[in-house]
Write an enzyme that holds these catalytic residues in place. Structure first.
Site, PDB file in Angstrom:
ATOM      1  CB  SER A 156      -0.832  -0.062   1.199  1.00  0.00           C
ATOM      2  OG  SER A 156      -0.537  -0.678   2.401  1.00  0.00           O
TER       3      SER A 156
ATOM      4  CG  HIS B 197      -3.139  -0.905  -2.804  1.00  0.00           C
ATOM      5  ND1 HIS B 197      -3.370   0.596  -2.755  1.00  0.00           N
ATOM      6  CD2 HIS B 197      -3.130  -1.370  -1.687  1.00  0.00           C
ATOM      7  CE1 HIS B 197      -3.409   0.588  -1.489  1.00  0.00           C
ATOM      8  NE2 HIS B 197      -3.465  -0.349  -0.897  1.00  0.00           N
TER       9      HIS B 197
ATOM     10  CG  ASN C 288      -3.629   4.980   1.290  1.00  0.00           C
ATOM     11  OD1 ASN C 288      -4.684   5.314   1.844  1.00  0.00           O
ATOM     12  ND2 ASN C 288      -2.853   3.944   1.189  1.00  0.00           N
TER      13      ASN C 288
ATOM     14  CD  GLU D 277      -4.981   3.056  -5.310  1.00  0.00           C
ATOM     15  OE1 GLU D 277      -5.467   4.181  -5.080  1.00  0.00           O
ATOM     16  OE2 GLU D 277      -3.843   2.571  -4.721  1.00  0.00           O
TER      17      GLU D 277
HETATM   18  P1  NAD Z   1      -0.730  -8.900   8.173  1.00  0.00           P
HETATM   19  O1  NAD Z   1       0.308  -8.464   9.269  1.00  0.00           O
HETATM   20  O2  NAD Z   1      -2.089  -9.330   8.640  1.00  0.00           O
HETATM   21  O3  NAD Z   1      -0.272 -10.276   7.397  1.00  0.00           O
HETATM   22  C1  NAD Z   1       1.118 -10.254   6.767  1.00  0.00           C
HETATM   23  C2  NAD Z   1       1.229 -11.934   6.794  1.00  0.00           C
HETATM   24  O4  NAD Z   1       2.612 -12.193   6.094  1.00  0.00           O
HETATM   25  C3  NAD Z   1       1.531 -12.536   8.128  1.00  0.00           C
HETATM   26  O5  NAD Z   1       0.813 -13.887   8.127  1.00  0.00           O
HETATM   27  C4  NAD Z   1       3.038 -12.913   8.305  1.00  0.00           C
HETATM   28  O6  NAD Z   1       3.557 -14.055   9.064  1.00  0.00           O
HETATM   29  C5  NAD Z   1       3.497 -12.811   6.643  1.00  0.00           C
HETATM   30  N1  NAD Z   1       4.631 -12.785   6.241  1.00  0.00           N
HETATM   31  C6  NAD Z   1       5.275 -11.835   6.779  1.00  0.00           C
HETATM   32  N2  NAD Z   1       6.661 -11.758   6.025  1.00  0.00           N
HETATM   33  C7  NAD Z   1       6.416 -13.069   5.329  1.00  0.00           C
HETATM   34  C8  NAD Z   1       7.380 -13.528   4.183  1.00  0.00           C
HETATM   35  N3  NAD Z   1       8.634 -12.895   3.980  1.00  0.00           N
HETATM   36  N4  NAD Z   1       6.944 -14.530   3.636  1.00  0.00           N
HETATM   37  C9  NAD Z   1       5.802 -14.968   3.935  1.00  0.00           C
HETATM   38  N5  NAD Z   1       4.978 -14.799   4.818  1.00  0.00           N
HETATM   39  C10 NAD Z   1       5.426 -13.666   5.437  1.00  0.00           C
HETATM   40  O7  NAD Z   1      -0.904  -7.871   7.110  1.00  0.00           O
HETATM   41  P2  NAD Z   1      -1.880  -7.319   6.005  1.00  0.00           P
HETATM   42  O8  NAD Z   1      -2.612  -6.340   6.481  1.00  0.00           O
HETATM   43  O9  NAD Z   1      -2.533  -8.574   5.463  1.00  0.00           O
HETATM   44  O10 NAD Z   1      -0.845  -6.535   4.827  1.00  0.00           O
HETATM   45  C11 NAD Z   1      -0.240  -7.371   3.813  1.00  0.00           C
HETATM   46  C12 NAD Z   1       0.189  -6.387   2.897  1.00  0.00           C
HETATM   47  O11 NAD Z   1      -0.935  -5.919   2.187  1.00  0.00           O
HETATM   48  C13 NAD Z   1       1.057  -5.244   3.327  1.00  0.00           C
HETATM   49  O12 NAD Z   1       2.087  -5.141   2.275  1.00  0.00           O
HETATM   50  C14 NAD Z   1       0.120  -4.156   3.375  1.00  0.00           C
HETATM   51  O13 NAD Z   1       0.718  -2.765   3.340  1.00  0.00           O
HETATM   52  C15 NAD Z   1      -0.704  -4.409   2.339  1.00  0.00           C
HETATM   53  N6  NAD Z   1      -2.175  -3.705   2.395  1.00  0.00           N
HETATM   54  C16 NAD Z   1      -2.684  -3.807   3.738  1.00  0.00           C
HETATM   55  C17 NAD Z   1      -4.203  -3.392   4.036  1.00  0.00           C
HETATM   56  C18 NAD Z   1      -5.037  -3.271   5.306  1.00  0.00           C
HETATM   57  O14 NAD Z   1      -5.938  -2.763   5.387  1.00  0.00           O
HETATM   58  N7  NAD Z   1      -4.447  -4.242   6.140  1.00  0.00           N
HETATM   59  C19 NAD Z   1      -4.756  -2.681   2.712  1.00  0.00           C
HETATM   60  C20 NAD Z   1      -4.163  -2.543   1.647  1.00  0.00           C
HETATM   61  C21 NAD Z   1      -2.826  -3.162   1.543  1.00  0.00           C
END
Ligand code: NAD
Length: 510
Positions: free
Chosen positions: A123, A144, A194, A156
């Site tokens: 993001s 995204h 954003n 996106e």
């Molecule tokens: P989260 O913390 O809920 O989940 C991330 C997961 O990835 C965890 O289960 C972790 O164990 C795993 N992980 C971390 N490093 C890893 C690796 N090297 N290999 C394999 N697994 C790995 O995070 P999230 O909120 O789901 O966000 C994930 C991505 O999506 C981020 O890049 C975030 O910026 C993006 N994002 C989040 C949102 C939101 O609202 N949460 C919205 C859009 C985009």
């Protein structure tokens, strides 16, 4: 050459909140999906939870039982990336860290076929930066999604500098096939949503900092403009820590451009652990016995004193609405308002007093310019038709006589609004916020981040705005927005209220 991702095996990496949502959407769209997480057991656990989610959707009649069963069969947890060699698409949703994402994609390049598409759900990190160091950076693209993935329609499709247009187009088409509305975006800080959303929070935080109004009043004004939640309520929901982090990252990524400067009000709340809902307290108190947003203390206004002459000034839908409202307000007295179409301002003259729709100037400035002390300025109503009882900010010129201080609110109430007094800040709340949202969207278009339709779709679908910035602009005018931004710049100085060249180049055209 076009790339067809229909039916391809999808590898989702990261079994967190976003990864699980992406698995759900891809599997329901008919793809075989493998899910990997570096935490042992996390992928299997996420799929168990997903099974429960699908079952409850079936129980509620929102999903066909056979579709749910088939989707479940298509989802497989894996404990090594090598088990997904056949995937034609990877969607990465791991931790938001550049090094982690880069090394994951490098590893995947060694495993997957050269034609496989690599998508990141980042993001805030540059898609160009994530692709740096890959053997085939042209096959990496941003995909995204917004949270919660199954419900939010926007994707996106983020182009890095080296992203192949055919790869981006394939993700665009795939997103549509998954029931989403994709929008192309250039990899720039904050992408579309954003970035353009920053002023929604920033202007309210700036008004709070100068004690112009309370969070309840600011929220009520913006909700009257059609937003589902006011900025204070929304930040409390997102979490001040998260919202502050996004603001900081957009600010830093723009080389500390003052337009994106974070707020001291929010910094203090973050420092104190007042994160909002999740910590029990933010702008509002949460938890047992506390109603999230306390009711507005709304003043009771008596009928305005009898006037000798009332004239409605200016043209356009707001002036027309004021005329209808004034006709209704004066009807019991057996007379009606005059109309002065030639005036260069919109509002009412009530004997020597003036009730003026904001054009950016403060009430005091207007009192000076109109040559009368009794002036009040009111905010821009944007939802048409204007609903009876709509909250509307207003400010009275400090030079006004005491009688006009009460009469200004009484007149707005008589015209059908719920008037909410504010300090005499230029462009009040709604006009100021919308002008800055439009300005930010205009700059995004100028810089090729997205086009006008893309900006409108992104803001409506990614953050549920009631309209897109360019739709608001159509109902207003370039000159009107420019005037508001110039007035803000004149008041505050500095780089923040800088008119977008996109708007400047369109100003003063017929
Ligand atoms: P989260 O913390 O809920 O989940 C991330 C997961 O990835 C965890 O289960 C972790 O164990 C795993 N992980 C971390 N490093 C890893 C690796 N090297 N290999 C394999 N697994 C790995 O995070 P999230 O909120 O789901 O966000 C994930 C991505 O999506 C981020 O890049 C975030 O910026 C993006 N994002 C989040 C949102 C939101 O609202 N949460 C919205 C859009 C985009």
């Amino acid at each position: 050459m076009s790339i067809d991702l229909r039916g391809t095996e999808v590898l989702v990496v990261g079994a967190g909140i976003m990864g699980a949502g992406i698995v759900q959407v891809a599997a329901l769209a008919g793809h075989p999906v493998k899910l990997f997480d570096m935490r042992e057991g996390a992928a299997a656990q996420a799929l168990e939870k997903l099974a429960a989610t699908l079952k409850s959707l079936v129980d509620k009649g929102r999903l066909d039982a056979e579709a749910a069963r088939a989707a479940m069969e298509r989802m497989v947890p894996i404990n090594s990336l090598a088990q997904a060699r056949g995937a034609g698409l990877v969607v990465e949703a791991i931790v938001e860290n550049l090094d982690a994402k880069r090394s994951l994609f490098r590893e995947l390049e060694g495993l997957l076929a050269p034609a496989a598409v690599l998508a990141t759900n980042t993001s805030s990190i540059s898609v160009t930066a994530i692709a740096n160091g890959l053997l085939h950076p042209q096959r990496l693209v941003g995909m995204h999604f917004f949270n919660p993935v199954p419900l939010m329609k926007l994707v996106e499709v983020v182009h890095g500098l080296q992203t192949d247009a055919a790869v981006a187009d394939a993700i665009f088409e795939l997103s549509k096939a998954w029931g989403k509305t994709p929008v192309h975006a250039k990899s720039t800080p904050g992408f579309i949503v954003n970035r353009i959303a920053r002023p929604f929070y920033a202007e309210t935080l700036a008004l709070l900092q100068e004690q112009a109004a309370t969070p309840q009043v600011l929220d009520a004004c913006l909700k009257a403009a059609g937003f589902r939640m006011g900025p204070c309520e929304l930040i409390d929901l997102i979490g001040h820590d998260t919202n502050f982090a996004v603001t900081n990252s957009v600010y830093a990524a723009n080389f500390f451009d003052k337009r994106y400067v974070p707020s001291l009000v929010q910094a203090e709340m973050v420092a104190g652990g007042l994160f909002g809902r999740k910590s029990g307290r933010g702008f509002y108190a949460y938890g047992e016995g506390a109603s999230a947003v306390p009711p507005l203390p709304v003043a009771v206004h008596e009928a305005p004193a009898t006037a000798r002459q009332v004239t409605v000034h200016g043209v356009g839908p707001i002036a027309d609405h004021l005329e209808h409202a004034a006709v209704a307000a004066l009807a019991p007295q057996g007379w009606g308002p005059a109309r002065e179409l030639a005036s260069d301002w919109i509002g009412l003259s009530i004997d020597n007093a003036r009730l003026v729709l904001t054009d950016g100037r403060s009430a005091q400035q207007l009192a000076h310019d109109l040559g009368t002390p009794d002036v009040a300025v009111f905010d821009r109503p944007v939802v048409h038709p204007i609903a009876p009882g709509s909250a509307l900010a207003y400010a009275v010129a400090p030079s006004a006589h005491a009688a006009w201080r009460t009469q200004a609110g009484a007149w707005l109430a008589a015209l059908g609004f719920t008037p909410l007094p504010l300090a005499d800040a230029p462009a009040l709340v709604v006009a100021r916020t919308l002008a800055m949202l439009i300005n930010e969207a205009a700059d995004a278009v100028l810089q090729g981040v997205c086009d006008e339709g893309g900006a409108d779709a992104a803001m409506k679908l990614g953050v549920n705005y009631p309209a897109g910035p360019f739709e608001w602009l159509k109902g207003w005018s370039v000159d009107g927005v420019a005037k508001v931004i110039h007035a803000l710049d004149a008041e505050y100085r500095g780089e923040r209220y800088r008119l977008s060249p996109w708007l400047r180049r369109r100003a003063h055209r017929a």
